[in-house]
Design an enzyme around this catalytic site. Structure first.
Site, short mmCIF file in Angstrom:
data_model
loop_
_atom_site.label_atom_id
_atom_site.label_comp_id
_atom_site.label_asym_id
_atom_site.label_seq_id
_atom_site.Cartn_x
_atom_site.Cartn_y
_atom_site.Cartn_z
N ARG A 121 0.83 -1.21 0.00
CA ARG A 121 0.00 0.00 0.00
C ARG A 121 0.87 1.26 0.00
O ARG A 121 0.35 2.35 -0.17
CB ARG A 121 -0.81 0.07 1.28
CG ARG A 121 -2.15 -0.55 1.45
CD ARG A 121 -3.27 -0.03 0.63
NE ARG A 121 -4.53 0.10 1.33
CZ ARG A 121 -5.35 -0.89 1.63
NH1 ARG A 121 -5.05 -2.12 1.35
NH2 ARG A 121 -6.49 -0.63 2.23
N ARG A 160 -21.68 -1.34 -0.61
CA ARG A 160 -21.06 -2.67 -0.47
C ARG A 160 -21.54 -3.35 0.81
O ARG A 160 -21.66 -2.74 1.87
CB ARG A 160 -19.55 -2.50 -0.42
CG ARG A 160 -18.82 -3.81 -0.24
CD ARG A 160 -17.41 -3.73 -0.70
NE ARG A 160 -16.58 -2.88 0.15
CZ ARG A 160 -15.27 -2.70 -0.08
NH1 ARG A 160 -14.71 -3.25 -1.13
NH2 ARG A 160 -14.57 -1.94 0.72
N ARG A 193 -19.09 -3.06 6.15
CA ARG A 193 -17.80 -2.97 6.84
C ARG A 193 -17.70 -1.62 7.55
O ARG A 193 -18.12 -0.61 7.00
CB ARG A 193 -16.67 -3.06 5.81
CG ARG A 193 -16.31 -4.46 5.44
CD ARG A 193 -15.43 -4.53 4.25
NE ARG A 193 -14.33 -3.56 4.23
CZ ARG A 193 -13.35 -3.59 3.34
NH1 ARG A 193 -13.31 -4.52 2.42
NH2 ARG A 193 -12.39 -2.69 3.35
#
Ligand code: AMP
Length: 247
Positions: A121, A160, A193
């Site tokens: 990342r 999501r 999430r």
């Protein structure tokens, strides 16, 4: 289609082993990195690539999410710090992430190959990975860079939903489950999430721009970047991915 690898060795590390080693449908194994802003659909593409090509998905975010189930006594200071960073949408410190990868380095030798999702990342993480791969006598085949306009990314993240049980990913509009809030695969509950909450999304996108985007330049320098539009249906994006992976 290959059966799904259970990835126990990746999620739990230590002495855990996978009960179902992936069977490669191609030879030699493919070793890939997935890049792209949070919400471009890397997780969905990873699932499709694993099922279709027999590579094993190694997601660092998933390891951190699994750590949330540890009891307070089992949480080391590093894990506690990682979970706090994750809650805020910030990146976990490089040292913690790299410890996690080194603990699991045997997964890099998976016979179907691997697909790194969410790692590296930052440029220091990429440099450390290069060093580790050299030590392990492995090489990368490609870095798949998924691109999407930022407004679409925000829309994807907010819709999501993930199965709390088997981790399958859905979207309330683009990939709805057959029954609202119920997983098609295992009938587990679908949840949002915590880092898909609007306040965390903002921080994650800023972290991507600042820390992760420079990786595209880094891997372009190694001649590995393959850029793919992440617009449209997951199956179409998958077809584009397969086409770009053809020798
Ligand atoms: P992801 O599922 O890849 O979006 O990761 C969820 C969260 O886990 C991120 O927002 C970070 O807080 C943390 N995380 C996962 N992978 C890394 C990484 N390679 N470096 C730093 N933080 C990470």
């Amino acid at each position: 289609m290959n059966e799904k690898n259970d990835r126990a060795a990746w999620i739990q590390a230590r002495s855990a082993t996978c009960s179902l080693p992936p069977k490669p449908s191609h030879a030699p194994p493919l070793r890939l990195i997935l890049l792209g802003a949070p919400g471009v659909g890397k997780g969905t593409q990873a699932e499709l690539l694993c099922a279709g090509l027999g590579v094993c998905q190694l997601s660092t975010g998933e390891v951190f999410r699994a750590a949330k189930c540890l009891s307070a006594a089992e949480r080391t200071p590093a894990i506690r710090e990682a979970l706090a960073c994750m809650h805020r949408g910030e990146l976990v410190p490089d040292a913690t992430v790299l410890d996690l990868i080194r603990e699991r380095k045997r997964c890099l030798h998976c016979r179907g190959g691997f697909l790194l999702d969410g790692f590296p990342r930052t440029v220091p993480q990429a440099e450390a990975l290069d060093q580790l791969l050299t030590e392990e006598d492995l090489h990368l085949d490609a870095v798949l860079n998924y691109t999407l306009p930022i407004a679409t990314v925000v829309q994807r993240l907010s819709g999501r939903r993930t199965c709390a049980n088997c981790r399958s990913v859905f979207h309330i509009h683009a990939r709805p489950p057959r029954v609202v809030d119920v997983c098609d695969h295992c009938r587990g509950p679908l949840i949002q999430r915590e880092d898909d909450r609007p306040e965390a999304v903002h921080v994650r996108l800023a972290a991507y721009e600042q820390s992760t985007k420079p990786l595209i330049q880094y891997y372009a320098g190694h001649g590995l970047v393959r850029t793919i539009s992440a617009g449209g249906e997951p199956e179409r994006i998958y077809e584009r991915t397969l086409a770009i992976l053809e020798p």
